[in-house]
Design a protein around this motif. Structure first.
Motif, mmCIF file in Angstrom:
data_model
loop_
_atom_site.group_PDB
_atom_site.id
_atom_site.type_symbol
_atom_site.label_atom_id
_atom_site.label_comp_id
_atom_site.label_asym_id
_atom_site.label_seq_id
_atom_site.Cartn_x
_atom_site.Cartn_y
_atom_site.Cartn_z
ATOM 1 N N LEU A 128 0.859 -1.183 0.000
ATOM 2 C CA LEU A 128 0.000 0.000 0.000
ATOM 3 C C LEU A 128 0.892 1.228 0.000
ATOM 4 O O LEU A 128 1.781 1.354 0.849
ATOM 5 C CB LEU A 128 -0.906 0.011 1.232
ATOM 6 N N PHE A 147 1.037 5.509 -0.292
ATOM 7 C CA PHE A 147 0.332 6.794 -0.308
ATOM 8 C C PHE A 147 0.363 7.350 -1.725
ATOM 9 O O PHE A 147 1.415 7.413 -2.364
ATOM 10 C CB PHE A 147 0.984 7.758 0.677
ATOM 11 N N LYS A 148 -0.804 7.730 -2.232
ATOM 12 C CA LYS A 148 -0.936 8.074 -3.648
ATOM 13 C C LYS A 148 -0.066 9.252 -4.074
ATOM 14 O O LYS A 148 0.264 9.381 -5.262
ATOM 15 C CB LYS A 148 -2.395 8.359 -3.983
ATOM 16 N N ASN A 149 0.348 10.117 -3.134
ATOM 17 C CA ASN A 149 1.207 11.246 -3.482
ATOM 18 C C ASN A 149 2.664 11.044 -3.051
ATOM 19 O O ASN A 149 3.447 11.987 -3.068
ATOM 20 C CB ASN A 149 0.669 12.530 -2.842
ATOM 21 N N SER A 199 6.551 10.253 -2.990
ATOM 22 C CA SER A 199 7.598 10.452 -3.998
ATOM 23 C C SER A 199 8.965 10.293 -3.342
ATOM 24 O O SER A 199 9.074 10.139 -2.132
ATOM 25 C CB SER A 199 7.468 11.843 -4.637
ATOM 26 N N ARG A 229 8.834 0.811 -6.057
ATOM 27 C CA ARG A 229 7.995 0.536 -7.224
ATOM 28 C C ARG A 229 8.718 -0.392 -8.214
ATOM 29 O O ARG A 229 8.137 -1.358 -8.733
ATOM 30 C CB ARG A 229 7.621 1.845 -7.932
ATOM 31 N N GLN A 249 -0.615 -0.768 -4.549
ATOM 32 C CA GLN A 249 -1.929 -0.128 -4.546
ATOM 33 C C GLN A 249 -1.856 1.284 -3.978
ATOM 34 O O GLN A 249 -1.531 1.473 -2.805
ATOM 35 C CB GLN A 249 -2.905 -0.966 -3.709
ATOM 36 N N PRO A 250 -2.120 2.319 -4.805
ATOM 37 C CA PRO A 250 -2.153 3.697 -4.287
ATOM 38 C C PRO A 250 -3.350 3.887 -3.362
ATOM 39 O O PRO A 250 -4.473 3.497 -3.702
ATOM 40 C CB PRO A 250 -2.292 4.545 -5.558
ATOM 41 N N VAL A 251 -3.123 4.470 -2.199
ATOM 42 C CA VAL A 251 -4.206 4.645 -1.226
ATOM 43 C C VAL A 251 -4.115 6.027 -0.582
ATOM 44 O O VAL A 251 -3.049 6.653 -0.580
ATOM 45 C CB VAL A 251 -4.147 3.571 -0.114
ATOM 46 N N PRO A 252 -5.203 6.530 -0.019
ATOM 47 C CA PRO A 252 -5.150 7.803 0.712
ATOM 48 C C PRO A 252 -4.438 7.625 2.053
ATOM 49 O O PRO A 252 -4.310 6.505 2.567
ATOM 50 C CB PRO A 252 -6.622 8.160 0.914
ATOM 51 N N GLN A 253 -4.000 8.719 2.620
ATOM 52 C CA GLN A 253 -3.284 8.700 3.900
ATOM 53 C C GLN A 253 -4.109 8.033 4.996
ATOM 54 O O GLN A 253 -3.580 7.330 5.845
ATOM 55 C CB GLN A 253 -2.958 10.145 4.304
ATOM 56 N N LYS A 260 -6.131 5.555 4.935
ATOM 57 C CA LYS A 260 -6.071 4.099 4.894
ATOM 58 C C LYS A 260 -4.844 3.588 5.640
ATOM 59 O O LYS A 260 -4.916 2.630 6.417
ATOM 60 C CB LYS A 260 -6.043 3.624 3.435
#
Length: 260
Positions: free
Chosen positions: A38, A40-42, A44, A52, A63-67, A69
């Protein structure tokens, strides 16, 4: 049901996850069995890119997820990365096929398409092992996590049967057919009944999710389709029950041929 979900998440946060960028990267390098990551979608940075890349090399889904989650899973500083440890070792499909044939056995495999409930997966694994099924094929996305809960549900069967994780079920179907393995899918309106198929030959059964069934492109690529006979009008079987019926019919045919 709410209590079950709560206890499962708590268990995962303590036993089944690796938290933080460097710990996850070290786990990937160290050969730890990872079910999925999992992210975090942002997120970097160099380490994120390395995670990755390494995950792609190892066919591990990211899997990109919000913070929120990630925050639900742990109270520690996750740095935008949490990895779920897998309780099983994934194997290459072609190598497993070669091993089965090399052992002088007739391949009998099972493919799971969209089966997400770990209790169903555990029950399916038990039936598979008991009927001589050598391997279960799962996609890298859209399947229940094969962690400790799944292994417990399977009574340890998931640790004794070959598990092949693939990036594409359709490519796996093509690979199986190139190896002379027939693909059978279950459909309510199929013209053939399960017992009318010759299941003593090399075959792979595809079991779909209970709500949507086998995906259409998998069904179209299948060698044949079958229906499980029903005594009444009720047209819904639990996927683990349907798998058990199918696999035991295959075993019955093999035993009958051996005895004839």
């Amino acid at each position: 049901m709410a209590f079950y979900k709560k206890s499962t998440n708590n268990y995962q946060s303590k036993k089944n996850i690796i938290v933080g960028r460097n710990p996850v990267m070290e786990a990937l390098k160290g050969g730890v069995n990872i079910d999925k990551i999992l992210l975090f979608k942002n997120a970097s940075g160099d380490v994120i890119q390395s995670i990755r890349h390494q995950a792609k090399q190892l066919n591990i889904p990211v899997q990109p997820v919000p913070q929120e989650k990630l925050n639900q899973l742990t109270n520690t500083n996750h740095q935008g990365v949490i990895a779920y440890k897998s309780a099983v070792t994934y194997q290459d499909l072609q190598q497993v096929i070669d091993m089965i044939v090399g052992n002088g056995e007739v391949p009998q495999l099972l493919m799971l398409d969209g089966v997400t409930d770990v209790r169903n997966i555990g029950a399916i694994a038990r039936s598979a092992l008991c009927t001589g099924t050598q391997a279960i094929i799962i996609p890298d996305k859209g399947v229940g996590a094969l962690g400790e809960d799944a292994v417990k549900s399977s009574a340890g069967a998931l640790e004794q049967i070959h598990i092949c994780r693939v990036g594409s079920l359709l490519k796996a179907v093509e690979e199986l057919q190139l190896n002379g393995i027939s693909i059978f899918t279950s459909e309510m309106n199929a013209s053939k009944k399960l017992y009318e198929l010759d299941l003593t030959l090399p075959c792979c059964f595809v079991m779909g999710s209970e709500d949507t069934g086998v995906q259409s492109y998998i069904s179209k690529a299948a060698t044949d389709k079958y229906a499980i006979p029903m005594a009444g009008d009720f047209d819904s079987l639990n996927v683990s029950v349907a798998a058990g019926i199918t696999l035991y019919e295959a075993m019955k045919q093999k035993l009958q041929r051996q005895g004839s």
